[in-house]
Design a protein around this motif. Structure first.
Motif, PDB file in Angstrom:
ATOM      1  N   GLY A  21       0.828  -1.200   0.000  1.00 59.26           N
ATOM      2  CA  GLY A  21       0.000   0.000   0.000  1.00 59.26           C
ATOM      3  C   GLY A  21       0.863   1.251   0.000  1.00 59.26           C
ATOM      4  N   ALA A  22       0.194   2.404  -0.021  1.00 61.65           N
ATOM      5  CA  ALA A  22       0.899   3.681  -0.054  1.00 61.65           C
ATOM      6  C   ALA A  22       1.314   4.093   1.350  1.00 61.65           C
ATOM      7  CB  ALA A  22      -0.003   4.753  -0.662  1.00 61.65           C
ATOM      8  N   LEU A  23       2.435   4.821   1.441  1.00 63.86           N
ATOM      9  CA  LEU A  23       2.847   5.361   2.728  1.00 63.86           C
ATOM     10  C   LEU A  23       1.804   6.361   3.202  1.00 63.86           C
ATOM     11  CD1 LEU A  23       6.644   5.954   2.057  1.00 63.86           C
ATOM     12  CD2 LEU A  23       5.650   4.281   3.625  1.00 63.86           C
ATOM     13  N   PRO A  24       1.548   6.422   4.506  1.00 68.09           N
ATOM     14  CA  PRO A  24       0.516   7.321   4.999  1.00 68.09           C
ATOM     15  C   PRO A  24       0.882   8.776   4.773  1.00 68.09           C
ATOM     16  CG  PRO A  24       1.779   6.400   6.819  1.00 68.09           C
ATOM     17  CD  PRO A  24       2.181   5.656   5.587  1.00 68.09           C
ATOM     18  N   ASP A  25      -0.104   9.580   4.444  1.00 63.49           N
ATOM     19  CA  ASP A  25       0.077  11.017   4.266  1.00 63.49           C
ATOM     20  C   ASP A  25      -0.145  11.680   5.613  1.00 63.49           C
ATOM     21  OD1 ASP A  25       0.089  13.663   3.635  1.00 63.49           O
ATOM     22  OD2 ASP A  25      -1.255  13.507   1.906  1.00 63.49           O
ATOM     23  N   THR A  26       0.882  12.249   6.172  1.00 61.44           N
ATOM     24  CA  THR A  26       0.780  12.813   7.528  1.00 61.44           C
ATOM     25  C   THR A  26       0.007  14.126   7.548  1.00 61.44           C
ATOM     26  OG1 THR A  26       2.895  13.965   7.250  1.00 61.44           O
ATOM     27  CG2 THR A  26       2.961  11.769   8.217  1.00 61.44           C
ATOM     28  N   THR A  27      -0.353  14.658   6.399  1.00 58.87           N
ATOM     29  CA  THR A  27      -1.071  15.936   6.366  1.00 58.87           C
ATOM     30  C   THR A  27      -2.578  15.757   6.242  1.00 58.87           C
ATOM     31  OG1 THR A  27      -0.887  16.120   3.960  1.00 58.87           O
ATOM     32  CG2 THR A  27       0.918  17.017   5.268  1.00 58.87           C
ATOM     33  N   VAL A  28      -3.038  14.532   6.026  1.00 53.19           N
ATOM     34  CA  VAL A  28      -4.465  14.282   5.819  1.00 53.19           C
ATOM     35  C   VAL A  28      -5.041  13.582   7.044  1.00 53.19           C
ATOM     36  CG1 VAL A  28      -6.164  13.123   4.380  1.00 53.19           C
ATOM     37  CG2 VAL A  28      -4.124  14.126   3.329  1.00 53.19           C
ATOM     38  N   ASP A  29      -6.137  14.127   7.576  1.00 49.63           N
ATOM     39  CA  ASP A  29      -6.840  13.533   8.722  1.00 49.63           C
ATOM     40  C   ASP A  29      -5.888  13.223   9.881  1.00 49.63           C
ATOM     41  OD1 ASP A  29      -9.233  13.617   7.340  1.00 49.63           O
ATOM     42  OD2 ASP A  29      -8.885  11.661   6.406  1.00 49.63           O
ATOM     43  N   SER A  30      -4.922  14.102  10.102  1.00 49.76           N
ATOM     44  CA  SER A  30      -3.965  13.892  11.174  1.00 49.76           C
ATOM     45  C   SER A  30      -4.251  14.876  12.300  1.00 49.76           C
ATOM     46  CB  SER A  30      -2.539  14.099  10.653  1.00 49.76           C
ATOM     47  OG  SER A  30      -1.604  13.923  11.694  1.00 49.76           O
ATOM     48  N   PRO A  31      -4.147  14.436  13.560  1.00 46.44           N
ATOM     49  CA  PRO A  31      -4.363  15.367  14.676  1.00 46.44           C
ATOM     50  C   PRO A  31      -3.384  16.532  14.602  1.00 46.44           C
ATOM     51  CG  PRO A  31      -4.223  13.096  15.451  1.00 46.44           C
ATOM     52  CD  PRO A  31      -3.809  13.086  14.014  1.00 46.44           C
ATOM     53  N   SER A  32      -3.796  17.667  15.136  1.00 48.27           N
ATOM     54  CA  SER A  32      -2.932  18.852  15.078  1.00 48.27           C
ATOM     55  C   SER A  32      -1.819  18.798  16.119  1.00 48.27           C
ATOM     56  CB  SER A  32      -3.771  20.114  15.302  1.00 48.27           C
ATOM     57  OG  SER A  32      -4.428  20.061  16.563  1.00 48.27           O
ATOM     58  N   VAL A  33      -2.008  18.012  17.187  1.00 44.53           N
ATOM     59  CA  VAL A  33      -1.021  17.976  18.275  1.00 44.53           C
ATOM     60  C   VAL A  33       0.372  17.575  17.781  1.00 44.53           C
ATOM     61  CG1 VAL A  33      -0.383  16.837  20.435  1.00 44.53           C
ATOM     62  CG2 VAL A  33      -2.720  17.641  20.100  1.00 44.53           C
ATOM     63  N   PRO A  34       0.528  16.478  16.999  1.00 47.74           N
ATOM     64  CA  PRO A  34       1.876  16.118  16.537  1.00 47.74           C
ATOM     65  C   PRO A  34       2.558  17.225  15.748  1.00 47.74           C
ATOM     66  CG  PRO A  34       0.381  14.283  16.225  1.00 47.74           C
ATOM     67  CD  PRO A  34      -0.461  15.446  16.617  1.00 47.74           C
ATOM     68  N   ALA A  35       1.798  17.894  14.865  1.00 53.49           N
ATOM     69  CA  ALA A  35       2.396  18.958  14.054  1.00 53.49           C
ATOM     70  C   ALA A  35       2.828  20.128  14.924  1.00 53.49           C
ATOM     71  CB  ALA A  35       1.402  19.412  12.988  1.00 53.49           C
ATOM     72  N   VAL A  36       1.979  20.518  15.857  1.00 51.76           N
ATOM     73  CA  VAL A  36       2.296  21.660  16.727  1.00 51.76           C
ATOM     74  C   VAL A  36       3.507  21.359  17.606  1.00 51.76           C
ATOM     75  CG1 VAL A  36       1.462  23.048  18.660  1.00 51.76           C
ATOM     76  CG2 VAL A  36      -0.058  22.559  16.728  1.00 51.76           C
ATOM     77  N   LEU A  37       3.531  20.170  18.211  1.00 52.51           N
ATOM     78  CA  LEU A  37       4.643  19.827  19.090  1.00 52.51           C
ATOM     79  C   LEU A  37       5.950  19.665  18.319  1.00 52.51           C
ATOM     80  CD1 LEU A  37       2.984  17.388  21.663  1.00 52.51           C
ATOM     81  CD2 LEU A  37       3.395  19.840  21.848  1.00 52.51           C
ATOM     82  N   THR A  38       5.866  19.139  17.097  1.00 53.58           N
ATOM     83  CA  THR A  38       7.073  19.034  16.270  1.00 53.58           C
ATOM     84  C   THR A  38       7.633  20.414  15.967  1.00 53.58           C
ATOM     85  OG1 THR A  38       6.257  16.996  15.260  1.00 53.58           O
ATOM     86  CG2 THR A  38       8.007  18.150  14.101  1.00 53.58           C
ATOM     87  N   TRP A  39       6.756  21.343  15.640  1.00 54.37           N
ATOM     88  CA  TRP A  39       7.197  22.722  15.383  1.00 54.37           C
ATOM     89  C   TRP A  39       7.796  23.338  16.643  1.00 54.37           C
ATOM     90  CZ3 TRP A  39       5.826  27.461  17.450  1.00 54.37           C
ATOM     91  CH2 TRP A  39       6.291  28.593  16.751  1.00 54.37           C
ATOM     92  N   LEU A  40       7.156  23.100  17.783  1.00 54.46           N
ATOM     93  CA  LEU A  40       7.647  23.663  19.036  1.00 54.46           C
ATOM     94  C   LEU A  40       9.034  23.132  19.411  1.00 54.46           C
ATOM     95  CD1 LEU A  40       4.518  23.746  21.397  1.00 54.46           C
ATOM     96  CD2 LEU A  40       5.835  25.700  20.557  1.00 54.46           C
TER      97      LEU A  40
END
Length: 494
Positions: free
Chosen positions: A11-30
């Protein structure tokens, strides 16, 4: 015959930008923002002198800002890696909160000056890591592994509490810096209790023998958490000894004991690694051994070298954990003893090691006279040479080509080690004790000769001739029974 299986993606690798919680993105940026800020603070600290502190609460010195940079960098890598690794996982948000919380706890710990704050953050760091080990709900083995680790971390925190209370009682000081300043007057039973408790707490947190069981039982967390554990968490023992270096250097006998403890773990870690059949357990035993080398350097009084070792080991181990999936391969017996040693092998290793020792002495000034610097050079050469040979052994080079590849890999690596050591020693120059070389004694020589003899015997594969030893090592490296996976269905986290 050995070879890698074809790399096929289902199958395809998961797209981390689609239907993903905002917490991982925010904490990664922080966390990456914290890394950038830490780099700026480190640069400012190098250029500007003076005390940066909140009196009685926190103090920002060279060790603080250096570890801020290292911790936030490793954490940033883990955050970024985990966004795809854990995409779609039911525990994704909880995992990111745990990793970010662990990062903040460590950043606070290395800046804490008040003993109560230091002890609290030490406890918090352990509890958060135990939570990450058992992050997968509904998986009995994961919960059991978290419980095993939590017991060790609570014991370590209790020992640290005993040490801090004893030091407060002996000195009347409530800050780490105050205790360091009053360390010259320490001695007697209260100091002995405090020093022994500090060393035992460091041994537990760094998974030294005989406290290595929690680490070898912690194979259930997601691979990024394992990388953070082996690249960061186990380093806490070395950091503790550096922070309280004025306390543990009061007595030469205690320092020799620390060297012996480190030597035993370094050797047993290498032996335990030789009987492992899976990659994570092999890396876990390697960590036990490397933490032994780090503690030996602290025991010799070279605290700057201990910090250098734990940082470089962190980069090495984080890379190997995050790339461990690529090391899975199907291997069939070849009929050739992989430890078969020839005269040419021995000659290459000896000449390369001697050249490395001379290079390290030239670059650092350690090992140029008859003192404990000789042992530091020996231990650095052994651990770096072992790492270089491990890298070369994984290549497809012919036996003849490997003779040249070993020094080509080892000498640049040792140069990097020596230069980093010099740079880190400069950053740590404001600490109470950065380098307090132990006076070389007959017992140091006995330990060094015994260590070298056993190490060479293992490199020659002599330990593989004993079936009794094999069984003993296999038993000693067994994880807690409640954490063992017994059925392939139990790997299904969904």
């Amino acid at each position: 015959m050995s070879g890698r299986t074809s790399n096929q993606t289902v199958g395809a690798l998961p797209d981390t930008t689609v239907d993903s919680p905002s917490v991982p993105a925010v904490l990664t940026w922080l966390v990456w923002s914290l890394f950038a800020a830490s780099v700026v603070v480190l640069a400012a600290r190098v250029r500007l002198d003076g005390a940066w502190e909140v009196p009685g609460v926190a103090a920002i010195d060279g060790l603080t800002v250096l570890l801020w940079v290292v911790v936030t960098f490793f954490s940033g890598i883990v955050h970024s890696y985990s966004r795809r690794y854990l995409a779609g996982s039911a525990y994704q948000t909880g995992f990111f909160i745990g990793v970010f919380g662990f990062t903040l706890a460590v950043m606070g710990l290395v800046a804490a000056d008040h003993v109560a704050l230091f002890g609290f953050l030490w406890l918090a760091m352990g509890l958060v890591m135990a939570k990450l080990i058992g992050v997968v709900d509904g998986w009995p083995q994961a919960q059991a592994a978290g419980a095993v680790a939590r017991r060790y971390f609570l014991a370590s925190s209790a020992l640290l509490g005993v040490a801090l209370t004893a030091l407060w009682w002996a000195t009347g000081e409530t800050t780490v810096s105050g205790i360091a300043a009053a360390a010259d007057g320490l001695g007697g039973p209260v100091w002995l209790i405090a020093a022994a408790a500090l060393v035992l707490a460091a041994m537990m947190q760094s998974a030294l023998v005989p406290f290595h069981t929690w680490l070898l039982s912690s194979m259930t967390p997601p691979t990024p958490a394992s990388a953070l554990m082996h690249a960061g968490f186990v380093n806490a023992g070395g950091i503790l000894l550096v922070r309280f270096a004025p306390v543990v250097t009061v007595d030469a006998t205690l320092m020799l004991g620390v060297v012996v403890v480190g030597a035993v773990s370094a050797l047993l870690g290498k032996l335990l690694k030789s009987v492992q059949s899976d990659i994570k357990s092999e890396l876990g035993c390697s960590t036990v051994g490397q933490m032994g080398f780090m503690i030996m350097q602290a025991g010799l009084g070279f605290f700057g070298a201990a910090i250098t070792h734990l940082i470089l080991h962190g980069f090495y181990k984080a890379y190997y954990f995050l790339s461990s999936g690529g090391r899975v391969e199907r291997t069939a017996p070849t009929g050739r003893d992989r430890h078969e040693t020839t005269f040419a092998d021995v000659a290459v290793v000896v000449v390369t090691g001697l050249a490395g020792g001379a290079l390290f002495a030239l670059l650092t000034g350690k090992g140029t006279s008859v003192d404990s610097g000789l042992l530091l050079a020996l231990f650095v050469v052994l651990t770096t040479l072992h790492a270089a040979r491990s890298v070369v052994e994984r290549t497809a080079l012919s036996a003849t080509a490997r003779y040249a590849a070993v020094p080509l890999a080892f000498l640049p690596a040792l140069t990097v080690y020596a230069l980093v050591y010099q740079a880190i020693s400069g950053v740590l120059s404001g600490l109470p004790v950065v380098s307090a070389p132990a006076e070389l004694s007959a017992l140091h020589v006995v330990v060094a000769v015994g260590f070298l003899a056993v190490y060479v015997a293992m490199e020659a594969g002599l330990h593989e001739r004993s079936h009794r030893l094999y069984v003993a090592l296999l038993n000693a490296s067994q994880p807690a029974s409640s954490t063992v996976l017994t059925s392939t269905e139990e790997y299904n986290e969904h």
